[in-house]
Design an enzyme around this catalytic site. Structure first.
Site, PDB file in Angstrom:
ATOM      1  N   MET A  77      50.764 -17.265 -19.642  1.00 26.58           N
ATOM      2  CA  MET A  77      51.273 -18.545 -20.124  1.00 26.58           C
ATOM      3  C   MET A  77      51.060 -19.594 -19.033  1.00 26.58           C
ATOM      4  O   MET A  77      50.745 -19.269 -17.881  1.00 26.58           O
ATOM      5  CB  MET A  77      52.763 -18.434 -20.457  1.00 26.58           C
ATOM      6  N   GLU A  81      27.214  22.817  -3.552  1.00 25.63           N
ATOM      7  CA  GLU A  81      26.341  23.981  -3.431  1.00 25.63           C
ATOM      8  C   GLU A  81      27.042  25.124  -2.694  1.00 25.63           C
ATOM      9  O   GLU A  81      26.951  26.297  -3.105  1.00 25.63           O
ATOM     10  CB  GLU A  81      25.053  23.611  -2.678  1.00 25.63           C
ATOM     11  N   CYS A  85      23.550  21.733   3.123  1.00 25.44           N
ATOM     12  CA  CYS A  85      23.541  22.539   1.898  1.00 25.44           C
ATOM     13  C   CYS A  85      22.157  23.114   1.622  1.00 25.44           C
ATOM     14  O   CYS A  85      22.029  24.191   1.038  1.00 25.44           O
ATOM     15  CB  CYS A  85      23.994  21.696   0.709  1.00 25.44           C
TER      16      CYS A  85
END
Length: 367
Positions: A168, A58, A89
């Site tokens: 393997m 913001e 904010c």
């Protein structure tokens, strides 16, 4: 009119979500947030949160707005209402004189959780919450999990052959998948707060566990090794790389602790389970305390199997190669306690796509 407004709100919120994703590799441990400021149905400013300690979305958007008086702000996460490393904010939006604030989702942080909305409404600002909410939640699933459950969101990355083998019988595993899939994994690491493995993988492969992406700004994730008896060699590659390496152990051997610390590790003692190994629940609680939102597990069948058996994996991303390794190869998950079909672990497919010659399968673990 209402339908048109709803469509516009969704359109501008989609743009805010797009902006939020720009901080995907850099905002940790903060959430990804985007903001779009609109006046007379036109975008006049945009911003997103780039890095913890820097301006929130913001504030960054308001910096770019010449006059936000009477405008509408679209934010992907409820504006904060408390003083942290940056000012609230919600107060910045009030001071700028915006008339409406449209929010995708409420902040799960108990310090905010509804307080930002209340502050805005008390200032006479019209507030609506829930626009593209599910998209916003998906963007910050790790942050939400940490705030609401005090643990990180756990993703296990696995690579296997068509017949479900990861290596393997000898342990040889380089490389099952092709280069495109391995490059995709780099992006997974970059988006995670932490890459987790076991000491057996360190001993077998001497992995780097860091992010290697060109021309992309990245905050290196924590590298975390579960090492109950401190078997990690001081020469391990991951100890000398940029960023932090944490070794979680049950051992009290101070000499090994000091040697690993001098080699570049941070060593922490964790509670042990009945087998004398680090307790996996305790590991996740510890990582949440370290502000880890999302863990990427890159490990062998034993650790993956233990996490899966204890329902600690939230999601699996499996890279499947078009090859067959045969019945003597190693499997994905070692789960000795799963002996009946009723005990099997069920997964829900979220996404499937081709990456190079390999398939990338994304699953949600059903709990």
């Amino acid at each position: 009119m209402a339908k048109r407004q709803a469509e516009q709100d969704s359109l501008f919120m989609a743009r805010a979500l797009y902006l939020a994703k720009k901080g995907r590799y850099t905002t940790k441990p903060n959430p990804q947030v985007g903001c779009v400021i609109v006046k007379d149905n036109a975008i006049i400013a945009e911003g997103w949160h780039v890095r913890a300690g820097q301006g929130h979305a913001e504030v960054e958007a308001l910096k770019n707005a010449q006059d936000a008086q009477g405008a509408t702000a679209y934010v992907t996460l409820e504006p904060c209402s408390h003083y942290g490393r940056t000012p609230p904010c919600a107060e910045a939006l009030i001071k700028a004189g915006v008339a409406r604030v449209i929010i995708a989702m409420q902040d799960p942080n108990p310090l905010v959780a509804g307080k930002g909305v209340t502050l805005l409404e008390q200032a006479g600002i019209t507030v609506a919450c829930g626009v593209l909410e599910s998209e916003a939640q998906a963007l910050n699933r790790g942050f939400i999990t940490r705030m609401t459950m005090a643990k990180p969101y756990v993703v296990s990355k696995m690579a296997m052959s068509l017949d479900g083998r990861t290596a393997m019988a000898s342990g040889e595993s380089k490389w099952i998948t092709a280069s495109e899939a391995r490059q995709d994994v780099q992006k997974l690491r970059a988006a995670s707060c932490c890459v987790l493995t076991g000491v057996d993988t360190v001993l077998a492969d001497d992995p780097s566990m860091n992010v290697r992406l060109e021309d992309v700004e990245v905050e290196q994730p924590l590298r975390v090794v579960l090492d109950s008896q401190l078997r990690t060699p001081t020469s391990a590659k991951l100890l000398a790389l940029a960023g932090r390496t944490l070794i979680l152990t049950c051992s009290d051997e101070q000499g090994k602790v000091e040697a690993l610390t001098q080699a570049g590790a941070e060593v922490y003692k964790i509670a042990k389970n009945h087998q004398g190994r680090v307790d996996l629940n305790a590991v996740l609680l510890f990582l949440a305390e370290q502000q880890v939102n999302e863990v990427l597990v890159e490990a062998g069948s034993v650790l993956n199997g233990a996490l899966m058996e204890q329902n600690l994996i939230d999601e699996c991303i499996v890279y499947m190669a078009p090859s067959i390794l045969g019945s003597s190869g190693r499997g994905l998950c070692d789960m000795p306690h799963v002996t009946r079909m009723a005990d099997k672990k069920n997964l829900a497919l979220l996404d499937v796509r081709k990456v190079g010659v390999d398939l990338r399968l994304q699953y949600k673990v059903q709990k």
